[in-house]
Design an enzyme around this catalytic site. Structure first.
Site, PDB file in Angstrom:
ATOM      1  N   LEU A 179       0.832  -1.202   0.000  1.00  0.00           N
ATOM      2  CA  LEU A 179       0.000   0.000   0.000  1.00  0.00           C
ATOM      3  C   LEU A 179       0.865   1.250   0.000  1.00  0.00           C
ATOM      4  O   LEU A 179       0.547   2.242  -0.671  1.00  0.00           O
ATOM      5  CB  LEU A 179      -0.944   0.006   1.203  1.00  0.00           C
ATOM      6  CG  LEU A 179      -1.873   1.220   1.304  1.00  0.00           C
ATOM      7  CD1 LEU A 179      -2.755   1.356   0.068  1.00  0.00           C
ATOM      8  CD2 LEU A 179      -2.737   1.153   2.567  1.00  0.00           C
ATOM      9  N   ALA A 223       3.483  -0.700   9.429  1.00  0.00           N
ATOM     10  CA  ALA A 223       2.785  -1.496  10.444  1.00  0.00           C
ATOM     11  C   ALA A 223       3.465  -2.841  10.596  1.00  0.00           C
ATOM     12  O   ALA A 223       4.161  -3.309   9.686  1.00  0.00           O
ATOM     13  CB  ALA A 223       1.319  -1.697  10.058  1.00  0.00           C
ATOM     14  N   TYR A 255      -2.934  -8.199  17.135  1.00  0.00           N
ATOM     15  CA  TYR A 255      -2.799  -7.320  15.973  1.00  0.00           C
ATOM     16  C   TYR A 255      -3.947  -6.321  15.922  1.00  0.00           C
ATOM     17  O   TYR A 255      -3.732  -5.105  15.789  1.00  0.00           O
ATOM     18  CB  TYR A 255      -2.758  -8.145  14.692  1.00  0.00           C
ATOM     19  CG  TYR A 255      -2.844  -7.309  13.433  1.00  0.00           C
ATOM     20  CD1 TYR A 255      -1.812  -6.445  13.078  1.00  0.00           C
ATOM     21  CD2 TYR A 255      -3.965  -7.376  12.594  1.00  0.00           C
ATOM     22  CE1 TYR A 255      -1.892  -5.672  11.933  1.00  0.00           C
ATOM     23  CE2 TYR A 255      -4.041  -6.611  11.446  1.00  0.00           C
ATOM     24  CZ  TYR A 255      -3.006  -5.758  11.118  1.00  0.00           C
ATOM     25  OH  TYR A 255      -3.088  -4.987   9.985  1.00  0.00           O
ATOM     26  N   LYS A 271      -3.675  -2.199  16.445  1.00  0.00           N
ATOM     27  CA  LYS A 271      -4.073  -1.256  15.400  1.00  0.00           C
ATOM     28  C   LYS A 271      -5.178  -0.319  15.895  1.00  0.00           C
ATOM     29  O   LYS A 271      -5.217   0.861  15.518  1.00  0.00           O
ATOM     30  CB  LYS A 271      -4.529  -2.016  14.158  1.00  0.00           C
ATOM     31  CG  LYS A 271      -3.412  -2.736  13.420  1.00  0.00           C
ATOM     32  CD  LYS A 271      -2.391  -1.777  12.839  1.00  0.00           C
ATOM     33  CE  LYS A 271      -2.929  -1.021  11.659  1.00  0.00           C
ATOM     34  NZ  LYS A 271      -1.896  -0.100  11.063  1.00  0.00           N
TER      35      LYS A 271
END
Length: 280
Positions: free
Chosen positions: A12, A60, A125, A129
């Site tokens: 991304l 990330a 995870y 986030k």
């Protein structure tokens, strides 16, 4: 604008940097080697010297199963690092765009999740986030996306094409459902939101939903392979089992984009055909 893209070596991040450059913006694309966002001194120094108008954080720790045994690393990269970016962008008057995930939801509800549904992550995870979303602050743009595929990096489309070339059956779970999303389409919406400096939370996915099993079948069909080679399997039957629980339903409704009158990403089938045309 001058745009700093962190995590620019990822799928991304690369497409986001390319999208801004194609629109004529000045882009500084920083991977982990150029900028370790877990280091507060590096973040403050970089943003203080580059003086970007916008910072898009695509960096990330996304190894979902590894996060379960490396919780400190997950929170350091996915949450504390965002605190550093938020501090620096406030100090130097830049706009922050934070990329997040469908894993902030438990997947218990039958209908798609919109931006005002309550998060309830099942995994380290997802929890890390969600913490990153909170650290970004109310003036930041937060973009939740899901099931990403693109030209770069590891993703579902590349995995299926690799398995297809080797022959034999392939098995994918049919009890996890989501919204396949394609990095060029997500990057286009990120650019629009950042140019407008729109604060708040946005779900940004391609339209349509499938299980992983159905997605694999559609990839096979679009690539000219026999979809009958794809076999369904239940998550509980995976061997070995996955350490991190997955949401059974992580379909994201793009409600905020719709209400704001912004153009939605296209149907995922269109973008899948476009990607395969590039790859094949």
């Amino acid at each position: 604008m001058r745009v700093l893209v962190t995590g620019a070596a990822g799928q991304l991040g690369r497409d986001t940097a390319e999208r801004f450059m194609a629109s004529g913006h000045e882009v500084v694309a920083a991977g982990h080697q150029e900028l370790d966002i877990t280091r507060r001194d590096q973040v403050l120094g970089a943003i203080g010297s580059i003086r970007p108008d916008v910072v898009v954080n695509c960096a990330a720790f996304t190894a979902v199963d590894a996060c379960e045994s490396s919780a400190d690393r997950a929170y350091r990269v996915n949450a504390l690092a965002v605190r550093h970016l938020a501090e620096a962008t406030r100090r130097f008057a830049a706009h922050l765009c934070q990329v997040s995930t469908d894993y902030v939801f438990s997947g218990d509800q039958p209908e798609p999740y919109h931006e005002w549904d309550r998060p309830d992550p099942l995994s380290v995870y997802g929890a890390s986030k969600l913490a990153g979303e909170q650290e970004a602050g109310g003036l930041a743009t937060v973009v939740r996306t899901s099931w990403l595929s693109g030209r770069h990096g590891s993703n579902m489309v590349g995995t299926v094409l690799g398995l297809a070339s080797r022959g034999g059956p392939m098995r994918f779970v049919d009890d996890q459902r989501g919204s396949p999303s394609f990095t060029p389409d997500v990057a286009a919406v990120i650019e629009r939101l950042c140019v407008d400096r729109r604060p708040g939370l946005y779900h940004v996915t391609n339209q349509g939903s499938v299980s992983w099993y159905e997605f694999a079948q559609k990839i096979m069909i679009a690539a000219g392979h026999d979809p009958g080679r794809v076999e369904p399997i239940a998550t509980a039957d995976l061997n070995p089992p996955r350490p991190a629980p997955r949401p059974s339903n992580s379909v994201l409704e793009n409600r905020a984009l719709t209400l704001a009158g912004l153009e939605l990403p296209p149907d995922f089938r269109y973008s899948l055909r476009r990607l395969l045309a590039e790859l094949l």
